[in-house]
Scaffold this motif. Structure first.
Motif, mmCIF file in Angstrom:
data_model
loop_
_atom_site.group_PDB
_atom_site.id
_atom_site.type_symbol
_atom_site.label_atom_id
_atom_site.label_comp_id
_atom_site.label_asym_id
_atom_site.label_seq_id
_atom_site.Cartn_x
_atom_site.Cartn_y
_atom_site.Cartn_z
ATOM 1 N N UNK A 201 21.438 -15.606 43.191
ATOM 2 C CA UNK A 201 20.734 -14.916 42.108
ATOM 3 C C UNK A 201 21.685 -14.153 41.201
ATOM 4 N N UNK A 202 22.661 -13.469 41.770
ATOM 5 C CA UNK A 202 23.610 -12.699 40.960
ATOM 6 C C UNK A 202 24.435 -13.639 40.082
ATOM 7 N N UNK A 203 24.906 -14.736 40.666
ATOM 8 C CA UNK A 203 25.674 -15.698 39.894
ATOM 9 C C UNK A 203 24.869 -16.308 38.762
ATOM 10 N N UNK A 204 23.590 -16.586 39.007
ATOM 11 C CA UNK A 204 22.742 -17.157 37.971
ATOM 12 C C UNK A 204 22.511 -16.155 36.838
ATOM 13 N N UNK A 205 22.311 -14.882 37.200
ATOM 14 C CA UNK A 205 22.137 -13.856 36.173
ATOM 15 C C UNK A 205 23.401 -13.708 35.337
ATOM 16 N N UNK A 206 24.551 -13.718 35.993
ATOM 17 C CA UNK A 206 25.814 -13.594 35.271
ATOM 18 C C UNK A 206 26.062 -14.792 34.355
ATOM 19 N N UNK A 207 25.538 -15.938 34.741
ATOM 20 C CA UNK A 207 25.686 -17.138 33.917
ATOM 21 C C UNK A 207 24.707 -17.163 32.751
ATOM 22 N N UNK A 208 23.843 -16.154 32.660
ATOM 23 C CA UNK A 208 22.912 -16.068 31.543
ATOM 24 C C UNK A 208 21.646 -16.873 31.704
ATOM 25 N N UNK A 209 21.305 -17.253 32.942
ATOM 26 C CA UNK A 209 20.091 -18.040 33.137
ATOM 27 C C UNK A 209 18.864 -17.146 32.993
ATOM 28 N N UNK A 210 17.874 -17.544 32.202
ATOM 29 C CA UNK A 210 16.697 -16.699 31.974
ATOM 30 C C UNK A 210 15.933 -16.386 33.258
ATOM 31 N N UNK A 211 15.266 -15.241 33.254
ATOM 32 C CA UNK A 211 14.540 -14.782 34.431
ATOM 33 C C UNK A 211 13.465 -15.774 34.860
ATOM 34 N N UNK A 212 12.772 -16.371 33.910
ATOM 35 C CA UNK A 212 11.689 -17.285 34.289
ATOM 36 C C UNK A 212 12.212 -18.513 35.027
#
Length: 268
Positions: A201-212
């Motif tokens: 989850x942290x890596x995905x957020x850092x990569x700019x992946x939208x919350x949805x």
């Protein structure tokens, strides 16, 4: 009267460069470095002391090779019979001290390294590997032959990946992990033997992946690892229950093409 500025040479006098090697603009080569035959080095690359770029290697622009690198050497493979194979490296890559990358086995085949790769000290990429873009390999991480690593994966220090395994996009492998099966995209893997500990989850957020989309991937994780369904049934359930998006489609496509099985959770 204006003075003429004569640029200082950027190739150390002790470096050994084969006559048919091709060097781009502003290439810097340090003491005792070796550039072998049929090597192409792109613009603005920096090759440190005692680094060796072996024959049939092509390097993109803006790459850095720290002291002691061995890039494009013959594979450590008993099947190799001196056939002509190659190593291809993209732009903006960094190879820290004593990194080793081997060229491929099999006439005409390639070991391929993407763009913006960071390979820390003593990392190893074996023959016929394909490494995507923006991948990080921490110190002493090792890929055996024919491994595929997708974009933005992170491979922790002292970890080892078995031959023919696939590491999915945005996956994270913890230090000292032993990976003997495929790692699905967006997952965190750790341990010996390796197990999936959760969604990255942290890596995905850092990569700019939208919350949805992250929410849909979290649901995919629960279907894959918490439902108890066999792999094919889990993928079929995802197709029915998840909203379509490029990351979700990529995950399902990866799972449909698994050949070695996937890393499971500890409870399995």
């Amino acid at each position: 009267m204006s003075s003429v500025v004569i640029p200082m040479p950027k190739i150390h006098e002790t470096a050994i460069i084969h006559p048919n090697a091709v060097l781009g603009k502003n290439v810097e080569i340090g003491p005792y470095a070796v550039i072998d035959e049929e090597v192409i080095i792109g613009d603005n690359c920096k090759i440190g002391a005692h680094a060796v770029i072996h024959k049939y290697t092509t390097v993109g622009k803006n790459c850095k090779f720290f002291p002691g690198c061995s890039i494009g050497a013959e594979p450590q493979d008993l099947k190799f019979k001196d056939e002509k194979t190659s190593t291809v490296i993209g732009d903006g890559c960094v190879f820290r001290e004593c990194t080793t990358v081997n060229r491929a086995t099999g006439e005409g085949n390639k070991t391929i390294i993407g763009n913006n790769i960071l390979m820390m000290a003593y990392t190893h990429v074996a023959h016929n590997c394909i490494v995507g873009n923006n991948v990080i390999m921490s110190n002493v991480a090792t890929l055996a032959g024919h491994v595929i690593v997708e974009d933005r994966a992170v491979i922790g220090g002292l970890s080892a990946v078995h031959q023919f395994c696939k590491i999915g996009r945005n996956a994270m492998i913890g230090g000292m992990a032993r990976v003997a099966q495929d790692v699905p995209p967006f997952m965190i893997v750790a341990g010996d033997p390796a197990f999936v500990s959760g969604l990255n989850s942290v890596g995905l957020a850092r990569a700019g992946m939208p919350q949805e989309i992250r929410s849909q991937l979290k649901k995919a994780f629960r279907i894959l690892y918490r439902s108890g369904l066999p792999l094919q049934e889990a993928v079929a359930t995802m197709e029915q229950e998840l909203d379509s998006s490029e990351p979700v489609e990529h995950l399902m496509r990866f799972l449909r093409n698994v050949e070695r099985g996937i890393i499971r959770t500890r409870r399995d």
